[in-house]
Design an enzyme around this catalytic site. Structure first.
Site, PDB file in Angstrom:
ATOM      1  CE1 TYR A  52      -3.495   2.766   0.516  1.00 48.05           C
ATOM      2  CE2 TYR A  52      -2.008   3.416   2.679  1.00 48.05           C
ATOM      3  CZ  TYR A  52      -2.874   3.733   1.838  1.00 48.05           C
ATOM      4  OH  TYR A  52      -3.695   4.939   1.873  1.00 48.05           O
TER       5      TYR A  52
ATOM      6  CB  ALA B 207       5.190   0.161  -2.478  1.00 51.41           C
TER       7      ALA B 207
HETATM    8  N1  NAP Z   1      -8.689   7.380   6.126  1.00 48.98           N
HETATM    9  C1  NAP Z   1      -7.538   7.370   6.245  1.00 48.98           C
HETATM   10  O1  NAP Z   1      -6.915   7.227   7.363  1.00 48.98           O
HETATM   11  C2  NAP Z   1      -6.397   7.609   5.014  1.00 48.98           C
HETATM   12  C3  NAP Z   1      -5.106   7.820   5.408  1.00 48.98           C
HETATM   13  C4  NAP Z   1      -4.248   8.088   4.191  1.00 48.98           C
HETATM   14  C5  NAP Z   1      -4.698   8.288   2.910  1.00 48.98           C
HETATM   15  N2  NAP Z   1      -6.054   7.876   2.897  1.00 48.98           N
HETATM   16  C6  NAP Z   1      -6.377   7.694   1.316  1.00 48.98           C
HETATM   17  O2  NAP Z   1      -7.445   8.608   1.058  1.00 48.98           O
HETATM   18  C7  NAP Z   1      -7.996   8.352   0.115  1.00 48.98           C
HETATM   19  C8  NAP Z   1      -9.781   8.524   0.584  1.00 48.98           C
HETATM   20  O3  NAP Z   1      -9.712   7.537   1.447  1.00 48.98           O
HETATM   21  P1  NAP Z   1     -11.071   7.237   2.627  1.00 48.98           P
HETATM   22  O4  NAP Z   1     -10.437   7.418   3.828  1.00 48.98           O
HETATM   23  O5  NAP Z   1     -11.969   8.578   2.302  1.00 48.98           O
HETATM   24  O6  NAP Z   1     -11.840   6.084   2.297  1.00 48.98           O
HETATM   25  P2  NAP Z   1     -13.269   5.640   1.691  1.00 48.98           P
HETATM   26  O7  NAP Z   1     -13.993   6.420   2.513  1.00 48.98           O
HETATM   27  O8  NAP Z   1     -13.000   4.042   1.740  1.00 48.98           O
HETATM   28  O9  NAP Z   1     -13.239   6.460   0.338  1.00 48.98           O
HETATM   29  C9  NAP Z   1     -12.359   5.655  -0.839  1.00 48.98           C
HETATM   30  C10 NAP Z   1     -13.476   6.165  -2.056  1.00 48.98           C
HETATM   31  O10 NAP Z   1     -12.830   5.559  -3.123  1.00 48.98           O
HETATM   32  C11 NAP Z   1     -13.696   4.845  -3.944  1.00 48.98           C
HETATM   33  N3  NAP Z   1     -12.987   4.155  -4.863  1.00 48.98           N
HETATM   34  C12 NAP Z   1     -12.178   2.813  -4.378  1.00 48.98           C
HETATM   35  N4  NAP Z   1     -11.873   2.151  -5.546  1.00 48.98           N
HETATM   36  C13 NAP Z   1     -12.318   2.748  -6.516  1.00 48.98           C
HETATM   37  C14 NAP Z   1     -12.046   2.476  -7.714  1.00 48.98           C
HETATM   38  N5  NAP Z   1     -11.482   1.328  -8.481  1.00 48.98           N
HETATM   39  N6  NAP Z   1     -12.798   3.137  -8.809  1.00 48.98           N
HETATM   40  C15 NAP Z   1     -13.839   4.162  -8.311  1.00 48.98           C
HETATM   41  N7  NAP Z   1     -13.693   4.622  -7.070  1.00 48.98           N
HETATM   42  C16 NAP Z   1     -13.068   3.580  -6.271  1.00 48.98           C
HETATM   43  C17 NAP Z   1     -14.780   4.383  -3.085  1.00 48.98           C
HETATM   44  O11 NAP Z   1     -15.886   4.011  -3.698  1.00 48.98           O
HETATM   45  P3  NAP Z   1     -16.266   2.952  -4.441  1.00 48.98           P
HETATM   46  O12 NAP Z   1     -16.364   1.562  -3.358  1.00 48.98           O
HETATM   47  O13 NAP Z   1     -17.914   3.005  -4.401  1.00 48.98           O
HETATM   48  O14 NAP Z   1     -15.780   2.720  -5.702  1.00 48.98           O
HETATM   49  C18 NAP Z   1     -14.649   5.375  -1.882  1.00 48.98           C
HETATM   50  O15 NAP Z   1     -15.703   6.071  -2.406  1.00 48.98           O
HETATM   51  C19 NAP Z   1      -7.735   7.069  -0.567  1.00 48.98           C
HETATM   52  O16 NAP Z   1      -6.904   7.303  -1.500  1.00 48.98           O
HETATM   53  C20 NAP Z   1      -6.958   6.354   0.759  1.00 48.98           C
HETATM   54  O17 NAP Z   1      -5.978   5.775   0.442  1.00 48.98           O
HETATM   55  C21 NAP Z   1      -6.817   7.692   3.725  1.00 48.98           C
END
Ligand code: NAP
Length: 255
Positions: free
Chosen positions: A159, A161
């Site tokens: 992840y 990476a």
């Molecule tokens: N929460 C944390 O602590 C954290 C920390 C560091 C970085 N991040 C990053 O922040 C970003 C948002 O995450 P979040 O925390 O808000 O989690 P989240 O609520 O799970 O949001 C991720 C979103 O991405 C969409 N998604 C995932 N795969 C997809 C695909 N193949 N095609 C289209 N849409 C896709 C999902 O919708 P569907 O499932 O409906 O497609 C979901 O709405 C991510 O990139 C995550 O790696 C989060």
């Protein structure tokens, strides 16, 4: 609609903003900020119902057009099919979609599934779309903002990476699009609660442990990350490109 008086957006016409993963968590908070500022927002994700209800709620709340586009951004056929439903002109593209697979296993097939999966979920979701719409980015004010993670600095296996790969990609993208006046930056969050990312893994004990690792004594909120994205999208950030903005409460220093 409320334009910000201090970031150069005052009096600006509505921007067209595409937010991937805009149906939940950080992406939804980002979409809400742009809609509240008077911009037209397209949110992209795989789950039809999640996306539709988010679009309806955000439209009703902010009185702006919020359009859902259903697409699996890791699937090139799906991305190609979605191009006709995406705006012809894009002022701000926010590559926020991504996730982390908890799959374990040490054999080569399990390792391959984990690494390939994390690269598909986090790298390809940003790269396939951005490369497909790069000619739609508005010259002189276009913005690409990609959400990575503190894991890109700390490690985090496949992840981390995959998120670090986006840092390298962003730098070359910034060099390619810079001459057209389009900036490309990263926001790298630390732990953010209130999203679907961790599922049940983020219980109270884990939240307390993670809050204790920051300098501000709390974990992040989706609105913290949205504020950083909105700043990088603003006219006042036009001389910032190829950068990585850490949004982690001081948990870790560095790029
Ligand atoms: N929460 C944390 O602590 C954290 C920390 C560091 C970085 N991040 C990053 O922040 C970003 C948002 O995450 P979040 O925390 O808000 O989690 P989240 O609520 O799970 O949001 C991720 C979103 O991405 C969409 N998604 C995932 N795969 C997809 C695909 N193949 N095609 C289209 N849409 C896709 C999902 O919708 P569907 O499932 O409906 O497609 C979901 O709405 C991510 O990139 C995550 O790696 C989060």
């Amino acid at each position: 609609m409320v334009r910000n008086e201090t970031d150069g957006t005052a009096g600006m016409a509505p921007r067209t903003v595409v937010v991937t993963g805009g149906g939940t968590g950080i992406g939804r908070a980002v979409a809400a900020r742009f809609a509240a500022a008077g911009d037209d927002v397209v949110i992209v994700g795989r789950r039809r119902e999640v996306l539709r209800s988010a679009a309806d709620e955000l439209s009703a709340e902010h009185g702006r057009k919020v359009t859902p586009v259903i697409c699996d951004l890791a699937d090139p056929d799906d991305v190609e099919a979605a191009l006709g439903r995406l705006p012809e002109r894009i002022d701000v593209l926010v590559n926020n979609a991504g996730s982390r697979e908890a799959a374990a296993g040490a054999g080569p097939h399990a390792v391959l599934a984990r690494w390939r999966g994390d690269f598909e979920r986090n790298v390809l979701t940003a790269v396939l779309l951005t490369e497909s719409v790069r000619d739609r980015l508005t010259p002189e004010r276009g913005r690409v903002i990609t959400v990575t993670s503190l894991a890109a600095l700390r490690g985090g296996g496949s992840y981390g990476a995959s998120k670090a790969a986006l840092h390298a990609w962003n730098h070359s993208l910034a060099a390619q699009l810079g001459p057209q006046g389009v900036t490309c930056n990263i926001v790298a969050p630390g732990t953010v609660a209130g999203t679907e990312f961790f599922g049940a893994r983020l219980n109270d004990a884990e939240l307390t442990r993670r809050a204790g690792r920051t300098l501000v004594g709390r974990v992040g909120r989706p609105s913290d990350v949205a504020a950083a994205v909105v700043f990088l999208a603003s006219p006042d950030a036009g001389f910032i490109t190829g950068e990585i903005l850490q949004c982690n409460g001081g948990e870790l220093l560095g790029r």
